[in-house]
Every structure is written in C-alpha cells, then in structure tokens.
Scaffold this motif. Structure first.
Motif, PDB file in Angstrom:
ATOM      1  N   LYS A  58      12.817  53.146  12.457  1.00  0.00           N
ATOM      2  CA  LYS A  58      11.701  52.939  11.539  1.00  0.00           C
ATOM      3  C   LYS A  58      10.366  53.118  12.248  1.00  0.00           C
ATOM      4  CE  LYS A  58      14.339  49.661   8.713  1.00  0.00           C
ATOM      5  NZ  LYS A  58      14.430  48.269   8.212  1.00  0.00           N
ATOM      6  N   LYS A  59      10.420  53.433  13.529  1.00  0.00           N
ATOM      7  CA  LYS A  59       9.200  53.555  14.312  1.00  0.00           C
ATOM      8  C   LYS A  59       8.684  54.987  14.307  1.00  0.00           C
ATOM      9  CE  LYS A  59      10.594  49.739  17.315  1.00  0.00           C
ATOM     10  NZ  LYS A  59      10.879  49.297  18.703  1.00  0.00           N
ATOM     11  N   THR A  60       7.422  55.124  14.666  1.00  0.00           N
ATOM     12  CA  THR A  60       6.834  56.458  14.779  1.00  0.00           C
ATOM     13  C   THR A  60       6.677  56.804  16.254  1.00  0.00           C
ATOM     14  OG1 THR A  60       4.616  55.472  14.611  1.00  0.00           O
ATOM     15  CG2 THR A  60       5.591  56.367  12.598  1.00  0.00           C
ATOM     16  N   PHE A  61       7.060  58.005  16.602  1.00  0.00           N
ATOM     17  CA  PHE A  61       6.976  58.486  17.972  1.00  0.00           C
ATOM     18  C   PHE A  61       6.017  59.667  18.032  1.00  0.00           C
ATOM     19  CE2 PHE A  61      10.564  55.866  18.298  1.00  0.00           C
ATOM     20  CZ  PHE A  61      11.077  55.831  19.586  1.00  0.00           C
ATOM     21  N   LYS A  62       5.097  59.629  18.971  1.00  0.00           N
ATOM     22  CA  LYS A  62       4.266  60.797  19.209  1.00  0.00           C
ATOM     23  C   LYS A  62       5.090  61.829  19.977  1.00  0.00           C
ATOM     24  CE  LYS A  62      -0.078  58.216  19.297  1.00  0.00           C
ATOM     25  NZ  LYS A  62      -1.281  57.855  20.089  1.00  0.00           N
TER      26      LYS A  62
END
Length: 295
Positions: A58-62
């Motif tokens: 559910k996280k955002t990764f650059k």
C-alpha cells in the motif's frame, strides 16, 4: 489545453511513484532441449510484467527506492501445461553514503512445479490461491520486501512476513511441494515459520543491526561501522546454541559470506578474534572464507 496539462501532471505523478521492485527475470529452458519454443519467451515476458507491474504494498515507492532483485527460473521438465524447475531469487539494497549495494536475500527454491497455459492472465490475490506459480512468486516477493524493510527498521518487515505466512497457509490447498510442515527443513514453510518464531528472534535483530547500524555507518566512520557489523554477527551465537546450523543461518551466510570476508580483510583494523571464532561456529560451511580474514 487544460486537458493536456492534466494528462501531463498525471503522467509525472505516475512516474514519480513506481512499483516496489526493479526485478530482472530470466526463464531458462535449456535442460528441456526445447529452449527456443515460444512458450518460454512468453512466460518470461509475462513474469517480468507481473513481478514489476503488480502493486505489492500500500506504500508508494519513488524510482530510486525500488528494490533491485533477480529471479532465475530454470525449467528442467515440462509436459503440456505442467512445468518443473528451480527458482533462484536474489535481492540487494544500497549502502548509505556509497555507490555499493549489499545482498539481502539469496534463496534457491528447489521445490517448484506449476501449471501454466501460454498467455494466461497472471493476477495476484493476497487472500486467495490462484495458482502455484503466482503463490511462489508472491511468497518470495514478500520475503524480499520483509527482509529489505528489516534492514532499515527494527522489525520493519512484519507486515510482509505475515503476508508470506498467509500465502503459505492458503497455498497448501494446491497440493504442491514446499508449503507444508512435512515438506522438509528447507522449504518455504520452514523459512517463514523460522523467521516468525521466537526461537530465531536474533535473526531479524541481526538484519537491522548489521545493515543500519553497521554498513550504513561506514560512510562516516569505517572502523565504527565494522565494529557494529561484528557485534551484530556475534548475536548469532545465542541462536546457534539453541538450533545449531539452522536453515536461517545458512540462508543469511549464503547471502553474506563473501561480503563479510571482504569487510574484515581490508580497511582499518578491528578486534576479530572473537568474530572469527563465532563465524567458525555458526557458519562452518564457509570456513575457507573465514580463513582469509587476517586483520
């Protein structure tokens, strides 16, 4: 014009926050004698897209935060839609303040069989068994995510290890090898069971101390970082006294033995007498490397 701007903004946002993995996937079918059959190239292409484009958390990764990993699927036999082989998985993470990376996960899954129909949809359901192909890949991806997270924060991989356990539980219904207690001491079941067991509690503490307090500190103070790496490894003595030559110890040192040899064979000197004794006890299969540690 306004619509064009909206599209550009959405594209930039999508590019700025990518999926979690930057994974190189290779399917090798030389042992079948039919390595040039189109189905193997199709499988490889689909696996690359599935692993790299699925949203695993559910996280955002650059882009620069994506985890680098490799999967080498060696097909040894197939008949119709049934395939057998092995899956080698490796992952790494960057070392703070340097251009180097450190290996995190190195696992050879030898109990890998699956059914695959060319061009079939590969869809991951976190709560439901879809196929053994998807379950095995999802299990190891959660192991990659969990160990990577543990290396940055104390017990940081909890949610991923729990998901790997969920996958293990629901995949038992497929009657494929590797998911059950009776499948041996080096199975997927054994791996996640050991990681979550209090019997091996030091393993996850070492993962954090070795990387965050050790390797990541070496850019500021090499000697202090090396000392922390040695202190972290010493924690394995307690675990090894409870379960000598455990599966988790072998998994750790399969990934780390060469790196440990390099760390303590160069640079500023630290006290390695106790460390070498510990390494000989907890990882005797790498004795030849420990003998090269001279400083």
């Amino acid at each position: 014009m306004r619509k064009i701007l909206i599209v550009l903004i959405l594209c930039l946002c999508f590019k700025g926050f990518s999926q979690e993995l930057n994974c190189n996937v290779v399917v090798n079918a030389e042992q079948t004698g039919n390595e040039n059959f189109p189905i193997f190239k199709t499988l490889e292409k689909q696996l690359i897209e599935f692993v790299n484009n699925t949203k695993w958390t559910k996280k955002t990764f650059k882009d620069q935060e994506r985890i680098n990993c490799n999967m080498f699927l060696n097909i040894t036999n197939y008949s119709g839609e049934s395939f057998q082989g092995t899956l080698q998985i490796q992952s790494s993470r960057p070392i703070y303040g340097s251009s180097f990376s450190t290996p995190i996960y190195n696992f050879n899954d030898k109990d890998f069989s699956f059914r695959y129909l060319e061009f079939q949809n590969l869809i991951y359901n976190p709560t439901q068994f879809e196929s053994n192909l998807i379950s095995v890949l999802a299990f190891h991806i959660n192991m990659i995510l969990g160990l990577d997270a543990d290396s940055f924060a104390d017990k940081g991989g909890d949610e991923y290890f729990k998901q790997a356990q969920v996958i293990t539980n629901y995949s038992q219904q497929g009657n494929f090898q590797g998911w059950k207690l009776e499948d041996g001491l080096q199975s997927r079941f054994a791996l996640i069971d050991n990681i979550l067991s209090p019997t091996f509690k030091e393993f996850r503490q070492v993962m954090y101390d070795y990387h965050r307090n050790g390797l990541d500190e070496m850019s500021d103070n090499v000697k202090a970082g090396k000392t922390e790496v040695a202190t972290a490894i010493e924690k394995f003595k307690a675990m090894n006294s409870r379960r000598p030559n455990s599966f988790l110890l072998r998994t750790f040192f399969d990934a780390k033995a060469e790196e440990i040899e390099q760390i303590f064979s160069d640079g500023p000197q630290v006290n390695i007498v106790s460390l070498k004794e510990t390494l000989q006890k907890v990882a005797p299969m790498h004795t030849s490397k420990w003998q090269n540690i001279k400083l």
